[in-house]
Motif scaffolding. Sequence first.
Motif, PDB file in Angstrom:
ATOM      1  N   ASN A 116      50.230  32.759  31.252  1.00 45.45           N
ATOM      2  CA  ASN A 116      49.004  32.080  30.746  1.00 45.45           C
ATOM      3  C   ASN A 116      48.342  31.351  32.016  1.00 45.45           C
ATOM      4  O   ASN A 116      47.114  31.338  32.186  1.00 45.45           O
ATOM      5  N   ARG A 153      40.590  34.116  32.001  1.00 48.63           N
ATOM      6  CA  ARG A 153      41.220  35.316  32.381  1.00 48.63           C
ATOM      7  C   ARG A 153      42.208  35.061  33.825  1.00 48.63           C
ATOM      8  O   ARG A 153      41.623  35.122  34.823  1.00 48.63           O
ATOM      9  N   ASN A 201      45.355  36.115  25.861  1.00 51.92           N
ATOM     10  CA  ASN A 201      46.030  36.034  27.161  1.00 51.92           C
ATOM     11  C   ASN A 201      47.490  35.159  26.827  1.00 51.92           C
ATOM     12  O   ASN A 201      48.082  34.781  27.713  1.00 51.92           O
ATOM     13  N   GLU A 208      49.267  42.467  35.227  1.00 48.41           N
ATOM     14  CA  GLU A 208      48.073  42.387  34.736  1.00 48.41           C
ATOM     15  C   GLU A 208      47.118  42.189  35.830  1.00 48.41           C
ATOM     16  O   GLU A 208      46.130  42.620  35.974  1.00 48.41           O
TER      17      GLU A 208
END
Lengths: 339, 256
Positions: B39, B222, A114, B46
């Motif tokens: 992050n 995530r 990520n 995304e």
Amino acid sequence: MRTGEDKFRKRLKKAGVFAAVTALLVSSSLTVQAKEQDTAGEEKTTIHVAVQKSTYSPYLTKALGYFDDAFSTEGTTVELTEFSQGAPMVEAVNSGDIDVAFLGDVPTFAGLINGGEYTIIGKYSEDTAKALLVRKDADIKSFEDLKGHTYATAFGSNVQPLAEIYLEKGGLTDADVQYTNLSFGDINTSIVNGDIDAAVTNEPNISKILSTTDDVEVLATADGYKTFVGPIIAGNDFLKNYPETTSEFLSAIQKAADWSKENKEEAVEKIAGEAGLETTDVKTLFEQQDNNTYLTDEQIQGLQQGADDAYKYGLLKSEISVKDYIDTSYLEAAGITAE
Amino acid sequence: MKKYGVLNRLETISSAMFIPVIIIVWWWYGAKNGTLNTNLIAGPDELKKCFTDMWQDGSLQRYLLASTGRVLKGFAIGSSLGFIVGTLDGLLPPVRKLLAAVIGILRPIPPISLIPFLILWMGIGESSKLTIIAIGAFWAVLLNTIQGFQETDPKLLELAKAFGKSKIEILFRIILPSAIPSVFTGLRLGISHAWTAVVTAEMIAASSGVGYMIQIARELVRPDMLLLGIICIACIGLIIDLVMTLILKKIVYWRA
């Protein structure tokens, strides 16, 4: 014709909106600025280190006073902050609140995929001290017998791939068991109370459970199934601004590891005292692990295998080449290499 | 008049949307130009990918249904108990005295701190999760029900007694209608709290639900799934609140 009251209300509304927008823009710019100030090229007064109960090296190093020895002349202290799992440690490293973290491989890889801004600079552990525990009254004698039973592990931890491996060995999938996500602490309570039939967990939790009850037994350990390499990660800003400090930090950790080889019993006591654990809980994992900080080629391959397993079982959203995120130069600068 | 009504409504909506739009623009621009740390907070691309993937494989719908089911069950239990205890407290002074200290002691306890206790007591099945959600709903309904009963106009009660009305008539014709607006406000708050509590509830060994989705997103690092879960909770919370407000307006029409 607008009354004075109407005009006042309108101005008040406009002022309120202007104040809200200004506050939002100012606060967002302050957030960016604060991070920049932290990484200015001044002396590092505190090294913030994230640890877990099972990451013994930093506790031992602190108990032996090796951090103080390494940094006292610079006026730098090392502050250990305990976390229960790896994912929040990754968040803390990404946000700059933590400089160095000792955590499992799965959250390390998940964070890197990520876009996490950190690097693997060494390892604190290599061991197989994980196990599948089952309740004796659940009549589970093989991996196949797990079918239909409650089967718990800590999702997202480095133990979850092992849980998947056991299922695969039994010809089972997640759908064949009542797959349950529990923290390691809740696994302890639940399997002892009989709320779950089986769980895959780690030390020191295995020792705690087995010492609490006779109703639970070990069906399988990780031996022959998976080797766990525990990476040490550091934020890229910290590495860029404090390379010598990083090497000195690793050197202190390795010094403690070297001392522990000759003083095993005393090391267990010191770790237990510093981490707030029982010596019986510490002993099992400590005796099984390689706590040197250097990474051998085999261990790097072990990390890559861990990443491949995690991707295979759906824990990672993409594959990762682990060696692209490893930098052993700080170990080399500290004179730490594989024997 | 109608024209001004529409304009008024448009002005209300645009005022309400102004700050959310600013936040969305700031987020979108920050993610695109690198100011925002993606992050920690996922960017629009995304988020869109995560939503598309989860919608297409049906997991998002499954999670939303699971959480909604739990919230409705937990809310039904918590609000029923809250209404019953609140009615007894509101109508019967001896009960009020009995419960005053208990309410004061128990109310500040956050549901999340009860998780280890509930796991020990009830295990990791649905009952412990529903209990957390029920607790979330219970306090709001209880306190508003008590307040509703205590707000009955004493002059109306005096008048009713003066006209020789029976206790049953006074209860159903004066006290209850007087309490209903406050009770419904409590129900509206209760379901909001129940929805908020679902995240905590699904920390107890859940394998589905929006709270489970958020927890897994965190554990698997995530940020896209985490943000999607938070947005889902916010949107559904808003829908629940709007629906309850409409119901409140219909049932308690005399307050309009």
